[in-house]
Each structure stands twice: as structure tokens, then as C-alpha cells.
Design an enzyme around this catalytic site. Sequence first.
Site, PDB file in Angstrom:
ATOM      1  N   LYS A 254       0.858  -1.186   0.000  1.00  0.00           N
ATOM      2  CA  LYS A 254       0.000   0.000   0.000  1.00  0.00           C
ATOM      3  C   LYS A 254       0.892   1.233   0.000  1.00  0.00           C
ATOM      4  O   LYS A 254       1.700   1.416   0.916  1.00  0.00           O
ATOM      5  CB  LYS A 254      -0.928   0.005   1.220  1.00  0.00           C
ATOM      6  CG  LYS A 254      -2.020  -1.052   1.134  1.00  0.00           C
ATOM      7  CD  LYS A 254      -3.078  -0.879   2.206  1.00  0.00           C
ATOM      8  CE  LYS A 254      -4.187  -1.913   2.040  1.00  0.00           C
ATOM      9  NZ  LYS A 254      -5.266  -1.753   3.037  1.00  0.00           N
ATOM     10  N   LEU A 361      -1.613 -13.686   3.714  1.00  0.00           N
ATOM     11  CA  LEU A 361      -2.097 -14.892   4.371  1.00  0.00           C
ATOM     12  C   LEU A 361      -2.050 -16.059   3.377  1.00  0.00           C
ATOM     13  O   LEU A 361      -1.891 -15.850   2.165  1.00  0.00           O
ATOM     14  CB  LEU A 361      -3.525 -14.669   4.864  1.00  0.00           C
ATOM     15  CG  LEU A 361      -3.687 -13.640   5.990  1.00  0.00           C
ATOM     16  CD1 LEU A 361      -5.167 -13.402   6.279  1.00  0.00           C
ATOM     17  CD2 LEU A 361      -2.958 -14.077   7.240  1.00  0.00           C
ATOM     18  N   ASP A 427     -14.175   2.378   9.264  1.00  0.00           N
ATOM     19  CA  ASP A 427     -14.454   1.707   7.994  1.00  0.00           C
ATOM     20  C   ASP A 427     -14.486   0.185   8.130  1.00  0.00           C
ATOM     21  O   ASP A 427     -14.119  -0.520   7.204  1.00  0.00           O
ATOM     22  CB  ASP A 427     -13.396   2.126   6.968  1.00  0.00           C
ATOM     23  CG  ASP A 427     -13.769   1.727   5.550  1.00  0.00           C
ATOM     24  OD1 ASP A 427     -14.941   1.861   5.191  1.00  0.00           O
ATOM     25  OD2 ASP A 427     -12.886   1.259   4.811  1.00  0.00           O
TER      26      ASP A 427
END
Length: 565
Positions: A254, A361, A427
Site C-alpha cells: 500500500k 495470508l 471503515d
Amino acid sequence: MMWCTRRRSRTICLSLAFISIFLHLLLAFVSLSLYQQHCGTPLPLRTHVLRDLARTNHTPEGITGRAEPPADAVRRDSSNGGAKKDGKGHMRPISDGGSVGEGGKNASLHVAAASAGRSGASRDETLESDLSKLEALFDHPLYNIPVPPVPEDDWLLKMKPKVQASEKSSQMWVSASQEGYEDVQWSSSDSHPPWLRFHLGISRWQLYAHRDPNMELLTQQLSTQRIVSAVQKSGGTQLKLVMSFPNYGQAMFKPMKQERDEETNYNLYYFSDFERHNAEIAAFHLDRILGYRRVPPAVGRLVDVVKEIKDVTTDRKLARTFFTSPVGNVCFYGQCSYYCSTENAVCGRPRDLEASLAVMLPDLSLAARRTWRSPWRRSYSRSKRAKWETEPDYCSTVKKTPPYDKGTRLVDFMDMVILDFLMSNMDRHHYETFEKFGNNTSLIHLDNGRGFGRHSKDEPSILAPLEQCCRIRRSTWLRLRLLSLPQYRLSDVMRASLSRDPLHRAAPVLAEPHLHALDRRLKTALDAVSRCQKRRGRDGEEEEEEEEVIYDDLAYLKDVVTPSG
């Protein structure tokens, strides 16, 4: 007649002389005034405001919960104030401009260097103290509660049983011969890379163990290992990339979209904000400090946009979005639902780009995950309100609905609520669990990029589930109380933990106002639990009141640990 003329001339000469002297004195006075005004002009108002904002947490009028000024800022004020005094304690005038006397320039440099040295020494001492607090916290019995051995069915992944020597050649995990990847053979656990050890260490209740020795090596590789592939991750509202490494590990990338200390505009809705790379990093550290260990490990990294993304990507759609900005920075924007355009491009400086990398993951084909809609999901509308905002007895309905009607799902959800409130993340519309464990498992705390957006304003609605349900784990409650004590203060241990991230060398991962907001919000969460206990105990005994609010996950221990230090 001549005598009169001489007398008149003498009078005129004396008058002219007095006038001349007066004019010279007036000119000298005016010049002196102008000189003093030039040297002593106060800083413009804007400069004063910016300086004050840098030293304190400025909160607009009407917003409560103001954070204290950073301690190092107070120390800088004291040291700078001392530098402006002479030996007798009087203030010496300091000019921002103008000439400097003989040795003045060198003297100023020496004073500045000495002041910076003292400030740096103070910061080092503070950090050393914070690191000691962090170590003491992780040594505390509450973080080392004895647990029984993990049952075989509580591990997410299992290794195949040992095979005979004759069968080893076909049972070894041999890498394919792909360009850029290592030619490895993983025949035993000793040869497993850190990311694989992480996957094999995931259990029903946590992603990794407390004091897991693999964490340091895993985070180190995330921040330094060569990137051999970069492709855009599908889905989601904002730009994310999947990075691959030579040892077949992968990480979620990100990018940095705004400065660390840039606070979210108050007029923006929670679903209109940018995701923050430093929020992903800070969420991992906060989750670990809270004792959850349900956020995948994330680290900061400085990435070369050309060498480590553009030159190695096989994603044609992503490759077409690269361009060079008017000032020479390399930018790209990818394709996504929001903020993927030239107006919201991600740019290097000129090629270096800060980012967070979180370990991926296990693949869904190996460990499927189930996505759950949050009962306290927001309406994501500018006008419509959700049910939990309008129905006072909303939680009683949730408690009757699977999977919240049995097991630990409700208190697992409360753990996530507290995490979100501390970092002000509004969020959390969905959460995930591993399908293998059914409903009897902890939640995975993914996607934390919208946390830490505001430090000067708290969002009490995030605590609505706790306020309405009045239910919390005893271990969570005790750790929150522990983190409120001076010797384990949450802001201090977070500062210490984040100082170990690679991006800390450039600037702190979280600005000081965000750290102080953590202490303020922690107190608010503890106050909410206290109100629940008082509300439930009005008509009952004290023990019954505690049982109603506190879910005792430590009942199997003979001596329950209390946070006395």
C-alpha cells in the site's frame, strides 16, 4: 548702524546653528528607530501560528479531548529559551537577518549544534526509557499466561508426515525454474523461509505466538528482500499491489498517498478518505501491544518505483498507467473503484516511494476464509442512518443471532471494536475468519488503512457495540488497565515499538499527537466499561455485575493476574 547689523547677523547665525543641530538630532533619532525596527521586527502572524501548531496539538474550538504537547517539543522550547539568555539571565535580542559580528556566525552555529545535540540526547533517553517499558510490558504475566498445548486440529495448516528416504525425491518441495526466483528445496522445517513458518504458525486464536522468534526475520525480509514481481490486486476501492520475492513469499503493498502528519479533513466522510500506509504499520504494532496478534505483520519500506515496480510488473493494465510528472517524478495510478486517476496518482520522489508491506495470508485454495458483514456496519450514506444508530436495544437482537448467540464471537468482535476505536477506524464494514475453524475462532483484523486519520477528534460511535452490549474479555480488560498505568503507558510503548520499523529512520511512523490520542481514547474505553459495570450493578450484587460485563476467559487459572505492575 554697523553695530546693529553685526548683532542681527550673529542672531541669524546662532538660529541657523540651532536649527542645524536640531535637524541632525532628529535625523539620528529617526535612523536609530528604523534600524531597531528592522532588527527587532516580530515574526509574521502566520509564522507564529505554524510554530505553535508544530509545538502543540491545535484543536478547533468546540472539539474536546485535546492532546498534550509532545514532551520533546517542551524540552526543545526550554533548551531554546535558555540559549537566548545571557549569563545574567536577561534575554538577548536575536535577529533573523542582518550582519553578524566577528565570530558571531560561528558562535550561532555552535549554539545550534549544542542545542540539537541536547535535543537529540533527550530523544534518545526518552526512546531508551520507552523501549524498557515495552520490554517490561511483554514480560508481564498478562502477556505470558500459561496455555495448554495447541491441539492438532487448531493449526490452520499441517505438514505432511515424514516419508521414507526412498520417497524423499518425489516428496520434496522443489521450486519451478522461473526467472528471478530462487532454486530452493524445502525438505525440512529448518529450510522453510520465514513467510512459510508464519503460515504454519497460524492457529485457531492467533496468527502468531507471543515472542515468536520468526517475526524479526520475517519483517526484515519484507523490508529488504528483492522484489521480483509486482501486480495490482483485484478488488477493493483503492490501489494495492501484490509483491513477490525470490523465496516465493508475497506481500500486500500500500503506497504513501499523503504525509504522515496530515490530518483528515473534518468535512470528509469516512468512506471518502485515503488509505494510509503508516496506518497499516501502526495497526500491526497496536494489535500486538493489545495482545491480540490478529493483524498480519506489516513493515514500512522505501520502494524504487521504476526498478521494483515498473520494470518487474507483468500486469499490462498497471504498466500503462505509469508517467512522469511535470517536475520529473515517476508516477502511476493503476485501476480501481476510487482514486485511480492521474489526479490521484502515486508518485515517487523522484523514484523513491514510501509504502507498507504486509505479509500475505495463505492462499485461499489452501486456507479458505469466510467474510462476515459487521452487525454495526455503517450505512455508507450521507443521509441514511443504520439500525444500530436508531434502535436503543439493538444489541439484544444481535445476541440472539448466530454466531453471536454462543461461544466467544461477541467478545472477539469487542476486541476488534476497541482496536478500531483506539486508531479511529470507522471503515470496518466486514471482517474475516478461517473457514476451517467454523464459528469457534478469533477474527482476522485486515484492512486498517483508514485508521489514524484524525488525532484531534475522537469518534465515540465506534464504541457503540461495547456501550450497547456491555461485554468484554477479562484478559482484554486487564491489559487495557495495564496500558493505562504510567510504567506501561500505551503511547510510550507504541512509540518504542514503532521505532523499530525501517521508516522510523526518515520520520516517526506516527506523529506525537496520534500517540497522545491513544492514551485519551484508552481512558474513554475504560470509562465505557466502568459505566457498563455500574449500570448492570444497580439492581444486583457486585460479583453478579462483573459476571454480566466481564467474560472470564481466565477462569482456568487459579490465580488471576491483576495489573498492579
